[in-house]
Design a protein around this motif. Sequence first.
Motif, PDB file in Angstrom:
ATOM      1  N   GLN A 114       0.845  -1.191   0.000  1.00  0.00           N
ATOM      2  CA  GLN A 114       0.000   0.000   0.000  1.00  0.00           C
ATOM      3  C   GLN A 114       0.885   1.247   0.000  1.00  0.00           C
ATOM      4  O   GLN A 114       1.883   1.334   0.695  1.00  0.00           O
ATOM      5  CB  GLN A 114      -0.928  -0.001   1.213  1.00  0.00           C
ATOM      6  CG  GLN A 114      -0.217  -0.007   2.562  1.00  0.00           C
ATOM      7  CD  GLN A 114      -1.185  -0.142   3.719  1.00  0.00           C
ATOM      8  OE1 GLN A 114      -2.362   0.153   3.593  1.00  0.00           O
ATOM      9  NE2 GLN A 114      -0.692  -0.582   4.866  1.00  0.00           N
TER      10      GLN A 114
ATOM     11  N   SER B 244      -2.360   0.951  -5.487  1.00  0.00           N
ATOM     12  CA  SER B 244      -3.780   1.050  -5.161  1.00  0.00           C
ATOM     13  C   SER B 244      -4.665   1.092  -6.398  1.00  0.00           C
ATOM     14  O   SER B 244      -5.884   0.956  -6.287  1.00  0.00           O
ATOM     15  CB  SER B 244      -4.033   2.295  -4.304  1.00  0.00           C
ATOM     16  OG  SER B 244      -3.512   3.449  -4.940  1.00  0.00           O
TER      17      SER B 244
ATOM     18  N   ASN C 184     -13.304   5.386  -5.161  1.00  0.00           N
ATOM     19  CA  ASN C 184     -12.417   5.410  -4.002  1.00  0.00           C
ATOM     20  C   ASN C 184     -11.278   6.386  -4.239  1.00  0.00           C
ATOM     21  O   ASN C 184     -10.918   6.691  -5.376  1.00  0.00           O
ATOM     22  CB  ASN C 184     -11.886   4.009  -3.682  1.00  0.00           C
ATOM     23  CG  ASN C 184     -11.104   3.404  -4.828  1.00  0.00           C
ATOM     24  OD1 ASN C 184      -9.952   3.770  -5.063  1.00  0.00           O
ATOM     25  ND2 ASN C 184     -11.717   2.482  -5.571  1.00  0.00           N
TER      26      ASN C 184
ATOM     27  N   ASN D  26      -7.278   7.208  -2.739  1.00  0.00           N
ATOM     28  CA  ASN D  26      -6.140   6.711  -1.969  1.00  0.00           C
ATOM     29  C   ASN D  26      -5.039   7.766  -1.962  1.00  0.00           C
ATOM     30  O   ASN D  26      -4.671   8.295  -3.015  1.00  0.00           O
ATOM     31  CB  ASN D  26      -5.590   5.411  -2.582  1.00  0.00           C
ATOM     32  CG  ASN D  26      -6.592   4.277  -2.526  1.00  0.00           C
ATOM     33  OD1 ASN D  26      -6.698   3.576  -1.539  1.00  0.00           O
ATOM     34  ND2 ASN D  26      -7.337   4.102  -3.616  1.00  0.00           N
TER      35      ASN D  26
ATOM     36  N   THR E 249      -0.759   5.748   4.651  1.00  0.00           N
ATOM     37  CA  THR E 249      -1.706   5.646   3.545  1.00  0.00           C
ATOM     38  C   THR E 249      -3.121   5.835   4.059  1.00  0.00           C
ATOM     39  O   THR E 249      -3.500   5.258   5.084  1.00  0.00           O
ATOM     40  CB  THR E 249      -1.599   4.264   2.865  1.00  0.00           C
ATOM     41  OG1 THR E 249      -0.269   4.086   2.369  1.00  0.00           O
ATOM     42  CG2 THR E 249      -2.570   4.152   1.708  1.00  0.00           C
TER      43      THR E 249
ATOM     44  N   SER F 139      -7.247   5.804   2.699  1.00  0.00           N
ATOM     45  CA  SER F 139      -8.143   5.454   1.595  1.00  0.00           C
ATOM     46  C   SER F 139      -9.584   5.628   2.029  1.00  0.00           C
ATOM     47  O   SER F 139      -9.915   5.497   3.216  1.00  0.00           O
ATOM     48  CB  SER F 139      -7.906   4.006   1.134  1.00  0.00           C
ATOM     49  OG  SER F 139      -8.263   3.099   2.143  1.00  0.00           O
TER      50      SER F 139
END
Length: 826
Positions: free
Chosen positions: A149, A205, A244, A246, A794, A796
């Motif tokens: 990630q 991602s 989404n 990220n 990270t 998200s």
Amino acid sequence: MRNFFTLLFFLCSALVLNAQPYNNPKGRLTGKVIDASTKQPVDYATVSIFKDGGASPINGVVTDPKGVFVITNLNPGEYSISIDFIGYQKKIVDHLTIGAATPNIELGTISIAPIQNQLKSVEIVSKAPVVENKIDKMVYNVTNDLTSQGGSAADVLQKVPQVTVDIDGNVQLQGNSNIRFLINGKPSSIFGASLADALQSIPASQIKNIEVITSPGAKYDANGTGGIINIVLKDSKIEGVNGNVNLSAGTRRENANLNLNVREGNFGVNAFFGGGEQINSTTLNTNNSLSYSQTRDTTTKLLQKGTNSFTRGGFQSGISFNWDITKKDALTASFGYNYFANHNHGLTNQESTEFDIPNNNTISDIFSLRNSESRFSGRYLDYSLNYKKTFAKEGQELDVLFNSSYGNNKSYSFQKQNYLNGGYPTSGTQSDNPGTDHETDISIDYTQPVTKTFTIETGAKAVLENINNSVVTDTLLNGAFVPNANQTYGFNYNRKVYSYYLSTTFSLFNNFINGKAGLRDEYTSTSDNFPGANIPGYNTLAPSAVLSHKIDESQSFKLSYSYRIQRPDYGDLNPFYNISDPHNISVGNPNLKPEIGHNYEFGYNKSFNQGANIYIGAFYRYNTNDIQTLTTHYDAKDINGTTYSDVYLTQRYNIGTETTDGVSLFASLPVTKALNLRTNIMFGDRITTNPGFSTVSGYVSRINLNATYDFGNNLIGEVFGNYNSSQRTIQGTRPAFAFYNLAVRKQLWNKKASIGLTATDPFTKYINQTTTTSGANFTQTSLRQVPFRSFGITLSYKFGKLEFKKEKDKDDNNNDAPAPENSSGK
């Protein structure tokens, strides 16, 4: 080695035959699951089988991409099955009797109806395994890869079975670096100029899964002796608006990407944007070279020690439109725009000492300081149009694809040497090297089922590629850079590949053996304006075959063969001399011929009831016209009118043969409900035979271990360690590479959001990379200390909602049609 694989296959087959004769008295259930509204196959639906009246299933399978399921090894008796998939009403089929008169039951097509109401939230309890082993490929699912990630495609590839990635992002598949890379099954010029930069520009991602095809079938291009790696990006075909975001930040890399999916009825749009930057880092370099004159009466020692600062960045963007014109006709259009760039700046202290061996004295001892810089940038536009038609007969399909990719590359290099003693004038060069790369692919594929156990596939394809490049070089003279006509030129390279293939999918001995076999014919025509180069056209016949035997639902064997070629790429052919370091010069070879590869593989896969899985594969590769890199030392080398002293010139040649054999192992073990272990192991031996060189045999291994632990409360941790051994080459050794990652992820807000922390080699500042190269009159040892330690965070977030709405059926003219009588929707 070939005899070994043949013997191994027949021994295994004999054992299985002994255990399971062809006249297997046990029963078999088959069927196909489709959407009651759209009539499209429903893949990955769960099919569970029960004893009639029983509450617990005794077995179960999932449907394949065509919606087909097969349940075998059933004892005589009465059964019922349930078919279930998220967003659909459960379907029950009962009173199925297996007996002597009806050992095999074919249920035909089974329709399941979509749930009509909108779901406020969906929780998927089961998930696809991290690694799926299919008959013609291995699939690595990226979704639950925690340690990648915030990383890039290169970080994900380090986890993929049979794939090796070194510290610079160079990729090998089963020990072979000649890999055909695809994005969503299509080629892109983004991979043409700098593979490492391209892989670093794709955020992890953004990736749905990575498909590894070590023995591609006849439907695939024959190019790439190592095989094919297909990077599949995320998309969505679910009704509604969702997506989404990220974001990641760290001490070594920063990434961001956005995915947006919109679908209403028979029309959908997918859009994405993702980019990242590798933050500036400084590598320490030390290079020791020792060379002898042709008469062996003098020796020259060159010591180079300095620093190199490096940064890279880029982004990917794209949008695709999917239109189901009718229930049998679909049209997909996609557009993508990508950019990446890197910047390299170095400062090197140099000492060149020449020694008189007979008289035991120093002839000269020269000190200099080299300042160098290089820049590269590339802009790439991809677009494609795909039409797919299905017919009334199950499995009959027509697929037409137009795909085009434009690349615009520009590189700049500069180097200047200031001599600190000896009275030598300052020397230097600077070069601009712009170029373009345009590739167009047009293909048509047709699938025709002949019987339930025999299918024919055929198709044709044209690949049209054009590369233009120009070089403008200036030389430092009397303190100013002036044009150098001897190193200023342009070239044009055109390649056309026309191909046709015929392939079959079949089952033998009552499905005891399943297989694919085919033949691809490719004709390559090349034209160029390289001085002195003559590349004739050539025809390639590339056979391929894969056989598999399913012992039961939990274990299977497969044996495969493919004939592959490796056409030299742009970097291999470019005749431009890279003189960013006048002592270490590299140049392409426009006279290279294609490398020929024969790939054999034998694999065994076993799944266990508790969720464990193991795959063991043995592979054998034999290459002729093998393309290898050779370094030659010159006391003095004239390059287009300029003489350079103490030069190590690196160029690629077709040299001899290369044989690689080895074993790969993947295993996944759920130790407890919370703890899961995975490992990828590959080891083998590479034997290189070249005229004028001694035969070189080099052992190579790759081992990694992944441990995931679920702490509960939506908190998961992961540890990943990787080791790539050093590797012998025809002139020396390549360095080993080892690192480890730590990661945790916490899901929030009903799993709509998550936050993750990562660390790579937290207690080690540098990774040491030592490379050795030797020839008849020289030896070189190079040490690079690469800063690899990093920390990152990270974030998200998933947004939007999923809708599962019953669509009205469309007739072939796209008019509303009445719902089928067996539909249970309201």
